[in-house]
Design an enzyme around this catalytic site. Structure first.
Site, PDB file in Angstrom:
ATOM      1  N   SER A 141      64.649  27.829  56.459  1.00  0.00           N
ATOM      2  CA  SER A 141      64.140  27.007  57.567  1.00  0.00           C
ATOM      3  C   SER A 141      63.387  27.858  58.591  1.00  0.00           C
ATOM      4  O   SER A 141      62.201  27.652  58.826  1.00  0.00           O
ATOM      5  CB  SER A 141      65.286  26.278  58.277  1.00  0.00           C
ATOM      6  OG  SER A 141      66.159  25.686  57.349  1.00  0.00           O
ATOM      7  N   LYS A 192      67.476  22.144  54.709  1.00  0.00           N
ATOM      8  CA  LYS A 192      66.370  21.212  54.450  1.00  0.00           C
ATOM      9  C   LYS A 192      66.267  20.171  55.561  1.00  0.00           C
ATOM     10  O   LYS A 192      65.160  19.736  55.906  1.00  0.00           O
ATOM     11  CB  LYS A 192      66.548  20.544  53.086  1.00  0.00           C
ATOM     12  CG  LYS A 192      66.368  21.508  51.902  1.00  0.00           C
ATOM     13  CD  LYS A 192      65.043  22.250  51.932  1.00  0.00           C
ATOM     14  CE  LYS A 192      64.728  22.948  50.616  1.00  0.00           C
ATOM     15  NZ  LYS A 192      63.533  23.835  50.732  1.00  0.00           N
TER      16      LYS A 192
END
Ligand code: NAI
Length: 286
Positions: free
Chosen positions: A147, A190
């Protein structure tokens, strides 16, 4: 006009990054890739020895050319971030300028600017562990590699992405629905990536006229997916249950990325685009 793309996360010809590179090349873009440092030697020697030549074939009969391969480790923003054990590690010491900031500087020096930035990488050291058994270290490592690596890449490349440019990442539906087996904080990573896609679309859109989107892809038998251990089951599940009962090909994701990168998608930003044979739309298995 020839556009230029930098694709982070290409280390063989099986993953989404390779397929995206091919689709962008087929659309006329010049291709630069960022390859994880530990995978660099084998990727470069395989390229040189022609091991990927069959899969370099483009629809017009030519072979995809990769203008330059940059070593990259997207968990490090600059040299100050790199701990001693990595610095002295043989594979890392063998190359240089692989932190995010240094790669962006090198691309600027070599090519001046880019039009398309692709993030096709993820890593979660504890991905095979359920979330309840995931350590703090493993969770934060998943977020760092999967991320924040995107925030950092976009931040450092933004000054050299031409206005009107486009940035794309890859996500997975485990961010919003329960997918047992996608553990180690990867589902959380995610979810962060998708949320960041919206905020970054605002910030990069207002400031630099850059579009930011993410593709929520269906299952593909990539190297990373094989390491998770349930990929064949997920592919079978999709074929059994999705509206379109066929195996997803990496090219279908590549072509969507080429569309999103193109002026055809000039009003699309901050979006999660599903390329999964429609599986996300199902409410029950059938
Ligand atoms: P892949 O193995 O082709 O790509 C992952 C790449 O990340 C590898 O090249 C690896 O070397 C690189 N990487 C790992 N840590 C890195 C780091 N610290 N710095 C730089 N590079 C690093 O596998 P795949 O599956 O094509 O993955 C690409 C993206 O697609 C990932 O974001 C993944 O989560 C996503 N995705 C994959 C799905 C699948 O079923 N394969 C489904 C949905 C999304």
């Amino acid at each position: 006009k020839g556009r230029r793309a930098f694709i982070a996360g290409v280390a063989d010809d099986n993953g989404y990054g390779w397929a995206i590179a091919k689709s962008l090349a087929a659309a006329g873009a010049e291709i630069l890739v960022g390859t994880w440092v530990p995978a660099l030697n084998i990727f470069e020697s395989s390229l040189r020895r022609g091991k990927f030549d069959d899969s370099r074939l483009l629809p017009d009969g030519s072979l995809m050319d990769i203008a330059k391969v940059y070593p990259l480790d997207a968990v490090f923003d600059n040299l100050e971030d790199v701990p001693e054990d990595i610095k002295s590690n043989k594979r890392y010491a063998g190359s240089s300028n692989w932190t995010v900031q240094e790669v962006a500087d090198s691309v600027k020096k070599d090519f001046g600017s880019i039009d398309v930035l692709v993030h096709s990488l993820a890593n979660g050291p504890e991905v095979t562990k359920p979330l309840l058994e995931t350590s703090r270290k493993g969770y934060l490592a998943a977020l760092s590699a999967s991320s924040y690596s995107y925030v950092s890449l976009l931040k450092h490349f933004l000054p050299i992405i031409n206005p009107g440019g486009s940035s794309i990442s890859l996500t997975y539906i485990a961010s919003e629905r329960i997918i047992p087996g996608y553990g180690g904080g990867m589902s959380s990573a995610k979810a962060a990536l998708e949320s960041d896609t919206r905020v970054l679309a605002f910030e990069a859109g207002r400031k630099n006229k850059i579009r930011v989107n993410t593709i929520s892809a269906g299952p593909l038998r990539s190297r990373a997916a094989k390491a998770i251990g349930f990929i064949d089951m997920m592919i079978d599940y999709s074929i059994a249950n999705a509206p379109l009962q066929k195996e997803l090909s990496a090219d279908e994701v590549g072509n969507t990325a080429a569309f999103l990168a193109s002026p055809l998608a000039s009003a699309i930003t901050g979006a999660v685009i599903y390329v999964d044979n429609g599986l996300n739309a199902m409410g029950v298995g059938v």
